[in-house]
Design an enzyme around this catalytic site. Structure first.
Site, PDB file in Angstrom:
ATOM      1  N   LYS A 174       0.872  -1.175   0.000  1.00 19.09           N
ATOM      2  CA  LYS A 174       0.000   0.000   0.000  1.00 19.09           C
ATOM      3  C   LYS A 174       0.910   1.226   0.000  1.00 19.09           C
ATOM      4  O   LYS A 174       1.514   1.558   1.030  1.00 19.09           O
ATOM      5  CB  LYS A 174      -0.898   0.026   1.250  1.00 19.09           C
ATOM      6  CG  LYS A 174      -1.960   1.109   1.155  1.00 19.09           C
ATOM      7  CD  LYS A 174      -2.540   1.502   2.486  1.00 19.09           C
ATOM      8  CE  LYS A 174      -1.683   2.477   3.238  1.00 19.09           C
ATOM      9  NZ  LYS A 174      -1.414   3.760   2.549  1.00 19.09           N
ATOM     10  N   GLU A 248      10.624   0.840   9.843  1.00 20.37           N
ATOM     11  CA  GLU A 248      11.589   1.912   9.537  1.00 20.37           C
ATOM     12  C   GLU A 248      10.873   3.217   9.821  1.00 20.37           C
ATOM     13  O   GLU A 248      10.011   3.631   9.052  1.00 20.37           O
ATOM     14  CB  GLU A 248      12.000   1.862   8.061  1.00 20.37           C
ATOM     15  CG  GLU A 248      12.680   0.583   7.642  1.00 20.37           C
ATOM     16  CD  GLU A 248      14.094   0.462   8.160  1.00 20.37           C
ATOM     17  OE1 GLU A 248      14.633   1.450   8.688  1.00 20.37           O
ATOM     18  OE2 GLU A 248      14.647  -0.645   8.062  1.00 20.37           O
ATOM     19  N   CYS A 282      14.055  10.934   6.332  1.00 15.05           N
ATOM     20  CA  CYS A 282      14.157  10.415   7.703  1.00 15.05           C
ATOM     21  C   CYS A 282      15.570  10.527   8.246  1.00 15.05           C
ATOM     22  O   CYS A 282      15.771  10.489   9.454  1.00 15.05           O
ATOM     23  CB  CYS A 282      13.658   8.980   7.742  1.00 15.05           C
ATOM     24  SG  CYS A 282      14.332   8.005   6.407  1.00 15.05           S
ATOM     25  N   GLU A 379      10.592  15.128  15.320  1.00 17.03           N
ATOM     26  CA  GLU A 379      10.852  15.150  13.878  1.00 17.03           C
ATOM     27  C   GLU A 379       9.899  16.137  13.206  1.00 17.03           C
ATOM     28  O   GLU A 379       8.682  15.984  13.297  1.00 17.03           O
ATOM     29  CB  GLU A 379      10.630  13.747  13.310  1.00 17.03           C
ATOM     30  CG  GLU A 379      10.945  13.670  11.838  1.00 17.03           C
ATOM     31  CD  GLU A 379      10.696  12.290  11.256  1.00 17.03           C
ATOM     32  OE1 GLU A 379       9.614  11.729  11.493  1.00 17.03           O
ATOM     33  OE2 GLU A 379      11.585  11.782  10.560  1.00 17.03           O
TER      34      GLU A 379
END
Ligand code: NAD
Length: 492
Positions: A174, A248, A282, A379
């Site tokens: 997906k 991840e 990331c 983040e």
């Protein structure tokens, strides 16, 4: 508007509901294509197809699987221009980044795993207990559900699909709802080169498709790349049937500049590391820690270079930085900036939403932020960095490690002994010395701490997608083995 269909059981299909979602160009805010809005029925069809393809796919020889995966890489390479164009339009990425980075690297990743399909390593067969021969099989896991983010769509598709199918699994992927097009192209290309139906399936939609996919009774593993928040939800769902997970997740990478470093090189590397892909990376360098004696010099050089970053239409060759992916993401990024300003963190550059169409945001620099402040801990996933002074190697290591994330870090120094020492003390899955960002297909990528667990890329990814099975043969043929008395009867 062009309609891209899902790939389920070897066919391009619309959603059973016949609903469609528009994919937006984040640089213009115009619609560029439509994709099906899947629901549980489509997910079930895809998982059923993957399950029925699994037996024959997993029983092909490694060489047969490898050959098909190499063909996929070649066919994608032949479509490089179209893939580049679509990736750039839908993800808002500068064409030069996609053409020289994302697409060729994704193809290289696929070729690497085509090779790895034929490399099955493990402990040698041996009599580890006398009278018995032990051997290891590495079995594929089964149907793998892969869920991908929007920042590197074609690369994420390659990272998720290639090792899984190389190891003999079948996949339902997906992609992110913002960027499904190149994943659909990849799956369509796989059919064109002769992949059997059901080996690679793609369903499109957001969390309402992802959750039933993870929870489907026939899914044996979930491979997820995305935010730490969603990763935690995925672990919760997977826990219900103890489904294997590979996560991840987010990052908050430090870039440590020691006083003996080449300051010009560090400033150049920091601009690339911080603002690549509009900071939606990331591993982006978001916490820059500079030894105090060179702090002002670094800050001046870095700010000067950051002002030269060229925002613009991603399709122009001169554009360095495109837009953020969506209005929501820009609002989220701006929220972090506003809160940092309100907390009196010193703003050195940017921090404003430019006028006009598209979800653009200026390169932004804060300085002297407290280690525990939100802007140093969370983040942002946008072009926003902090530059802080540090007073010693020990402080640099302590501040760098003082976050919940642990994906990537870099160290800038000419002292090779210090470089080794600091690299080993940093709690991050990748540490670069005198650069920031490069990856290799042969080397693992993955986090420590809340950046997740499991590795993408490299032979370690192959281990994620296989299960070690021990088979132990009795060599005696005896009815009563010498050790049986410990559970039944007397010793002889
Ligand atoms: P996200 O977590 O919002 O979404 C990622 C994917 O998960 C999307 O496909 C989304 O539709 C799906 N999803 C969302 N909620 C779900 C749910 N409840 N159940 C199932 N699926 C769900 O992340 P994003 O905003 O698309 O991507 C940005 C994040 O990805 C950042 O945190 C970034 O650090 C991370 N990321 C990590 C790596 C890495 O290798 N560690 C690489 C790229 C991106």
């Amino acid at each position: 508007m062009e309609q891209y269909k899902m790939i389920i059981n070897g066919e391009a299909v619309a959603a059973v509901s016949a609903d469609w979602e528009t994919v937006i160009n984040p640089a213009t805010e115009d619609g560029i294509a439509e994709v099906p809005q899947a629901d549980y029925t489509d997910v079930d069809n895809a998982v059923t197809a993957a399950k029925s393809a699994f037996t024959s796919w997993s029983q092909l020889s490694p060489a047969e699987r490898s050959t098909l995966i190499y063909k996929l890489a070649d066919a994608l390479e032949a479509k490089t221009d179209r893939l580049t164009e679509i990736e750039s339009l839908s993800a808002g990425k500068p064409m030069k980044l996609v053409a020289n980075g994302d697409v060729p690297f994704a193809i290289d990743n696929i070729r690497y795993f085509a090779g790895q399909a034929r490399v099955i390593e493990g402990i040698a067969t041996k009599e580890f207990v006398s009278g018995y021969t032990s051997t290891i099989r590495r079995e594929p896991v089964g149907v793998v559900a892969s869920i991908a983010p929007w920042n590197y769509p074609i690369m994420m598709a390659a990272w998720k699909i290639a090792p899984a199918i190389a190891a003999g699994n079948t996949v339902v992927i997906k992609p992110a709802p913002q960027t499904p097009l190149t994943t659909l192209m990849l799956a369509q290309t796989a059919l064109e080169v002769g992949f059997p139906p059901g080996v690679i399936n793609v369903v499109t939609g957001g969390a309402s498709v992802g959750e039933p996919l993870i929870s489907h009774p026939d899914v044996r593993m979930v491979s997820f790349t995305g935010s730490t928040r969603t990763g935690k939800r995925i672990m919760e769902l997977a826990a219900q049937k103890v489904t294997r997970v590979h996560l991840e997740l987010g990052g908050k990478a430090p870039l440590i500049v020691f006083a003996d470093a080449d300051i010009a090189a560090a400033a150049q590397g920091a601009v690339v590391g911080a603002y690549v892909n509009t900071g939606q990376d990331c591993t982006a360098a978001t916490r820059i820690l500079v030894e105090r004696s060179r702090y002002q010099e670094f800050l001046a050089a870095f700010t000067e270079l950051a002002q030269q970053v060229r925002l613009g239409t991603p399709q122009a060759e001169t554009t360095d930085m495109g837009p953020l992916i969506s209005a929501d993401q820009r609002q989220r990024v701006h929220g972090f900036v506003e809160r940092a300003k309100n907390d009196s963190v010193s703003l050195k550059l940017g921090g404003e939403i430019p006028d006009g169409k598209g979800f653009f945001y200026q390169p932004t620099i804060f300085c002297d932020a407290p280690t525990q402040s939100e802007i140093m801990q969370e983040e942002v996933f946008g072009p926003v960095v902090v530059v802080n002074p540090i007073d010693s190697e020990q402080e640099a290591i302590a501040v760098a490690n003082d976050v919940k994330y642990g994906l990537a870090a870099s160290v800038w120094t000419k002292d090779i002994i210090k470089a080794w020492r600091v690299a080993s003390a940093l709690e991050f899955g990748t540490v670069w010395i005198n650069d920031h960002l490069p990856l290799a297909s042969e080397m693992p990528h993955g986090g420590f701490k809340e950046s997740g667990f499991g590795k993408d890329l490299s032979r370690y990814a192959m281990e994620e997608y296989t299960i070690a099975k021990h088979i132990m043969f009795d060599l005696s043929g005896d009815v009563k083995k010498p050790w049986h008395f410990t559970a039944f009867g007397d010793a002889e």
